[in-house]
Design an enzyme around this catalytic site. Structure first.
Site, mmCIF file in Angstrom:
data_model
loop_
_atom_site.group_PDB
_atom_site.id
_atom_site.type_symbol
_atom_site.label_atom_id
_atom_site.label_comp_id
_atom_site.label_asym_id
_atom_site.label_seq_id
_atom_site.Cartn_x
_atom_site.Cartn_y
_atom_site.Cartn_z
ATOM 1 N N ASP A 120 52.341 -0.352 46.417
ATOM 2 C CA ASP A 120 51.147 -1.000 46.959
ATOM 3 C C ASP A 120 49.977 -0.036 47.128
ATOM 4 O O ASP A 120 50.147 1.126 47.472
ATOM 5 C CB ASP A 120 51.517 -1.625 48.310
ATOM 6 C CG ASP A 120 50.476 -2.585 48.829
ATOM 7 O OD1 ASP A 120 49.674 -3.096 48.020
ATOM 8 O OD2 ASP A 120 50.473 -2.843 50.040
ATOM 9 N N HIS A 121 48.790 -0.541 46.881
ATOM 10 C CA HIS A 121 47.528 0.162 47.102
ATOM 11 C C HIS A 121 47.515 1.552 46.459
ATOM 12 O O HIS A 121 47.276 2.569 47.117
ATOM 13 C CB HIS A 121 47.215 0.233 48.599
ATOM 14 C CG HIS A 121 46.710 -1.066 49.140
ATOM 15 N ND1 HIS A 121 45.406 -1.478 49.017
ATOM 16 C CD2 HIS A 121 47.337 -2.085 49.770
ATOM 17 C CE1 HIS A 121 45.241 -2.677 49.555
ATOM 18 N NE2 HIS A 121 46.407 -3.070 50.013
ATOM 19 N N GLU A 231 48.813 -5.842 39.721
ATOM 20 C CA GLU A 231 47.930 -6.608 40.594
ATOM 21 C C GLU A 231 46.686 -5.770 40.869
ATOM 22 O O GLU A 231 46.774 -4.552 41.030
ATOM 23 C CB GLU A 231 48.627 -6.932 41.912
ATOM 24 C CG GLU A 231 47.706 -7.593 42.937
ATOM 25 C CD GLU A 231 48.426 -7.992 44.211
ATOM 26 O OE1 GLU A 231 49.135 -9.020 44.175
ATOM 27 O OE2 GLU A 231 48.285 -7.271 45.226
ATOM 28 N N HIS A 306 46.324 -10.505 50.798
ATOM 29 C CA HIS A 306 46.683 -9.315 51.553
ATOM 30 C C HIS A 306 46.349 -9.554 53.019
ATOM 31 O O HIS A 306 45.675 -10.515 53.366
ATOM 32 C CB HIS A 306 45.933 -8.099 51.024
ATOM 33 C CG HIS A 306 46.330 -7.727 49.630
ATOM 34 N ND1 HIS A 306 45.968 -6.540 49.032
ATOM 35 C CD2 HIS A 306 47.062 -8.380 48.697
ATOM 36 C CE1 HIS A 306 46.457 -6.490 47.796
ATOM 37 N NE2 HIS A 306 47.123 -7.591 47.579
#
Length: 467
Positions: A120-121, A231, A306
């Site tokens: 993630d991120h 994503e 999110h």
């Protein structure tokens, strides 16, 4: 789950039983061997199916996540291994530890379904390399450091100055000026000169950076012969992503030959940590319907939510209006449920955590969108009743009408300070010790908590299928 490979906690130590072998410690080597021997343990791309990310900042939550998923039923696919690079830094964990903790939890819970793993991120190629090496299959790109968050506020003169600085990085702008795109909802996207310049100033550099990271992922995963999905997150801005900005980002991504599995725009309304959605639900639904049409036409790809923890009021519409092409991401809410276990079994420890969190809050809140102040929640010593203290600091939300708004000051104070607490030389190990001593309580509170999330999404999915 195959009976040949099992997991257990024996004398407080994690053990794994590999095929034909005596139990061995559940370390990186044995977890890798388990994933190699049992294909169902390997994370897979989840495609356009509705999906839900269960963040776990401690590494002990997966059995509770599995219990919630199995109890809720439905068609939602899980992501158990999910943690952002920022969260890993704050908790002192590595991508491999996140993956191995999730693997052990899946084994312990006996889950044999399909699941993904979300790195993630990610902000840099190094982030990608570290998470790919650990076996992650879902890469969330976060180019927020290249976004201009003030783009919507510039006057015309300042906007033109800013645009001239990045003109070369937004050579696509001439193709949009003057265009009109009608959507199936009846909305028309007008690409005026100003609209296009603001999009370029706001997202131009971020778009280029994200495409460079996507190319790096493609090269790396192709070399590995490993399936993957990407994503894109552009939600960390104070102003919503306009329909024109969404269209430009998606079309430029597609024309670059890159495929998105999901996109996280900044939606209208307020998405504070630890509370339900703040804003006009009707306005959110109208905007979401337009974003969903763009995602269908220029993808298809899922829309991603999110800061999805606790936003139950918008879940049914989110699942329904996207036609089930949706992804929800949670993280801090599992940590808060861990503190609920602490409050019930070691109330004196819970009081110490509150005191320390209050000391750290004004510093730690800097990277989070919250409205709580220290004055809005009482110090622990002012509340004599332990159960009342749990309620004040851990209940999820409270309607503070008139107007639509929610507040949970104690919850937000604890949410933002997780890194400080978990890295504290005494408090961090103590929290883990309580969870390891009372795994059933942790599983139960997580199952109850996430059942609400999943059931709300399932309601929306049923509506999408009927429609």
């Amino acid at each position: 789950m195959s009976t040949a490979i099992k997991a257990a906690v024996i004398g407080g130590e994690r053990q794994v039983y590999l095929t034909g072998c005596a139990p061995v410690p559940a370390d990186a080597i044995s977890m890798a061997q388990a994933r190699e021997a049992l294909p169902s343990l390997r994370p897979l791309p989840l495609g356009l199916a509705p999906s839900f990310g269960f963040g776990d900042r401690i590494g002990l939550a997966t059995p509770g996540h599995v219990a919630a998923l199995e109890g809720a039923g439905g068609e939602i696919l899980p992501i158990f291994a999910q943690q952002s690079i920022r969260e890993m830094a704050r908790t002192g964990r590595t991508p491999q530890q996140v993956m191995d903790d999730a693997t052990f939890g899946v084994l312990l819970a006996g889950f044999s379904g399909r699941a993904g793993a979300d790195a993630d991120h990610l902000k840099t190629a190094e982030d990608v390399d570290r998470t790919a090496a650990a076996g992650f299959t879902f890469f969330t790109l976060d180019p927020s450091e290249h976004v201009d968050p003030r783009a919507d506020d510039y006057g015309e003169a300042e906007l033109r100055v800013r645009f001239d600085r990045i003109r070369a990085e937004a050579d696509w702008i001439g193709r949009y000026q003057g265009r009109t795109v009608p959507l199936a909802t009846g909305t028309r996207i007008e690409f005026s000169e100003e609209t296009c310049m603001r999009a370029a100033v706001k997202y131009g550099r971020a778009l280029r950076h994200a495409l460079e990271l996507a190319a790096h992922i493609d090269r790396l995963m192709t070399q590995r012969g490993a399936p993957y999905e990407v994503e894109l997150s552009v939600d960390e801005t104070p102003q919503p992503t306009t329909l024109a900005e969404h269209w430009i980002i998606a079309e430029q991504w597609r024309e670059a030959g890159r495929r998105l599995v999901s996109l996280a725009p900044r939606y209208v309304g307020d998405f504070e940590k630890g509370v339900d959605y703040k804003g006009d639900l009707a306005a959110f639904e109208r905007s979401l319907a337009d974003h969903a049409v763009i995602a269908a036409e220029l993808g298809p790809y899922k829309l991603s939510l999110h800061s999805g923890s606790d936003k139950l009021s918008i879940y049914p519409a989110f699942a329904r209006l996207t036609g089930g092409r949706c992804h929800v991401k949670t993280a801090g809410t599992s940590y808060l449920e861990a503190l609920r276990v602490v409050s019930r079994h070691e109330p004196s420890l819970f009081r110490r955590i509150i005191g320390f969190a209050r000391e750290r809050y004004d510093t730690d809140r800097a990277t989070y969108h919250v409205s709580a102040t220290l004055e809005s929640a009482p110090p622990a010593e002012a509340v004599s009743d332990d159960r009342k203290l749990e309620s004040l600091y851990l209940e999820r939300w409270e309607d503070v009408s008139p107007g639509r708004g929610f507040t949970a000051p104690g919850r937000q104070i604890l949410h933002c300070t997780f890194g400080s607490v978990l890295n504290h030389p005494e408090l961090g190990p103590a929290v883990r010790g309580v969870l390891e001593a009372h795994p059933e309580t942790y599983r139960e509170v997580l199952a109850e908590h996430f059942a609400r999330h999943l059931e709300a999404l399932n309601d929306g999915l049923k509506g999408a299928r009927r429609g």
